[in-house]
Design a protein around this motif. Sequence first.
Motif, PDB file in Angstrom:
ATOM      1  N   ARG A  65       8.681  -9.333  -3.696  1.00 37.56           N
ATOM      2  CA  ARG A  65       8.294 -10.751  -3.663  1.00 37.56           C
ATOM      3  C   ARG A  65       7.732 -11.131  -2.297  1.00 37.56           C
ATOM      4  N   THR A  66       8.349 -10.634  -1.247  1.00 36.62           N
ATOM      5  CA  THR A  66       7.873 -10.925   0.112  1.00 36.62           C
ATOM      6  C   THR A  66       6.468 -10.383   0.317  1.00 36.62           C
ATOM      7  N   LEU A  67       6.247  -9.140  -0.083  1.00 33.71           N
ATOM      8  CA  LEU A  67       4.931  -8.530   0.083  1.00 33.71           C
ATOM      9  C   LEU A  67       3.881  -9.224  -0.780  1.00 33.71           C
ATOM     10  N   LEU A  68       4.241  -9.556  -2.009  1.00 33.12           N
ATOM     11  CA  LEU A  68       3.303 -10.240  -2.899  1.00 33.12           C
ATOM     12  C   LEU A  68       2.944 -11.623  -2.347  1.00 33.12           C
ATOM     13  N   ARG A  99       2.909 -12.471   0.803  1.00 29.48           N
ATOM     14  CA  ARG A  99       2.025 -12.242   1.947  1.00 29.48           C
ATOM     15  C   ARG A  99       0.594 -11.981   1.476  1.00 29.48           C
ATOM     16  N   LEU A 100       0.450 -11.176   0.432  1.00 31.25           N
ATOM     17  CA  LEU A 100      -0.883 -10.895  -0.106  1.00 31.25           C
ATOM     18  C   LEU A 100      -1.527 -12.159  -0.681  1.00 31.25           C
ATOM     19  N   ALA A 101      -0.733 -12.987  -1.341  1.00 34.85           N
ATOM     20  CA  ALA A 101      -1.262 -14.235  -1.905  1.00 34.85           C
ATOM     21  C   ALA A 101      -1.743 -15.168  -0.795  1.00 34.85           C
ATOM     22  N   ARG A 102      -0.975 -15.268   0.295  1.00 39.42           N
ATOM     23  CA  ARG A 102      -1.406 -16.100   1.425  1.00 39.42           C
ATOM     24  C   ARG A 102      -2.712 -15.570   2.011  1.00 39.42           C
ATOM     25  N   GLN A 103      -2.807 -14.260   2.139  1.00 37.36           N
ATOM     26  CA  GLN A 103      -4.034 -13.660   2.666  1.00 37.36           C
ATOM     27  C   GLN A 103      -5.217 -13.965   1.757  1.00 37.36           C
ATOM     28  N   ALA A 104      -5.027 -13.820   0.466  1.00 38.90           N
ATOM     29  CA  ALA A 104      -6.110 -14.082  -0.488  1.00 38.90           C
ATOM     30  C   ALA A 104      -6.566 -15.529  -0.396  1.00 38.90           C
ATOM     31  N   ARG A 105      -5.625 -16.449  -0.178  1.00 39.42           N
ATOM     32  CA  ARG A 105      -5.958 -17.865  -0.077  1.00 39.42           C
ATOM     33  C   ARG A 105      -6.770 -18.132   1.184  1.00 39.42           C
ATOM     34  N   GLU A 106      -6.502 -17.375   2.236  1.00 38.31           N
ATOM     35  CA  GLU A 106      -7.152 -17.607   3.522  1.00 38.31           C
ATOM     36  C   GLU A 106      -8.476 -16.869   3.681  1.00 38.31           C
ATOM     37  N   LEU A 107      -8.728 -15.847   2.846  1.00 41.01           N
ATOM     38  CA  LEU A 107      -9.971 -15.086   2.961  1.00 41.01           C
ATOM     39  C   LEU A 107     -11.160 -15.956   2.593  1.00 41.01           C
TER      40      LEU A 107
END
Length: 140
Positions: free
Chosen positions: A116-119, A121-129
């Motif tokens: 859940r933590t890693l997912l 983090r990936l979701a936040r990155q995708a939102r910021e890209l």
Amino acid sequence: MLQRHYRAAVEPTVDGLPRGARGYQLLYAVIFKELPNQLALAEYLGIDRTVLPYVIDDLVEAGLVERRPADNDRRARKVEATEHGRTVFAEVEGAVSAAERGVLAALDATEQAQFRTLLSRLARQARELPAAHAGTENDL
């Protein structure tokens, strides 16, 4: 495959909400995120700002959220959960969590938390890209 499994497990738990999973996401955002107005809410959720009012309207009609003038701009509207909306969200959140535990049953509790933590983090990155980088062949 994992996404289909997740949807099959979780969607029935949110079917009672207006707009299903999208309604659940909106309720989550207005309860747990400090978003100043509808535009920020649309950006956070990744919903077109012209579509968001329809989602909000359905939740307002169900008594789950209400629109209020934004603190810093009287022309803008902030969406806030009603007490009824908070109660409904808490009930649905329990069912969603149980469904998610079922989806992640192959992992032990520590692995589930790490996943859940890693997912997240990936979701936040995708939102910021920037949109220009999303969906290119080099992404995965």
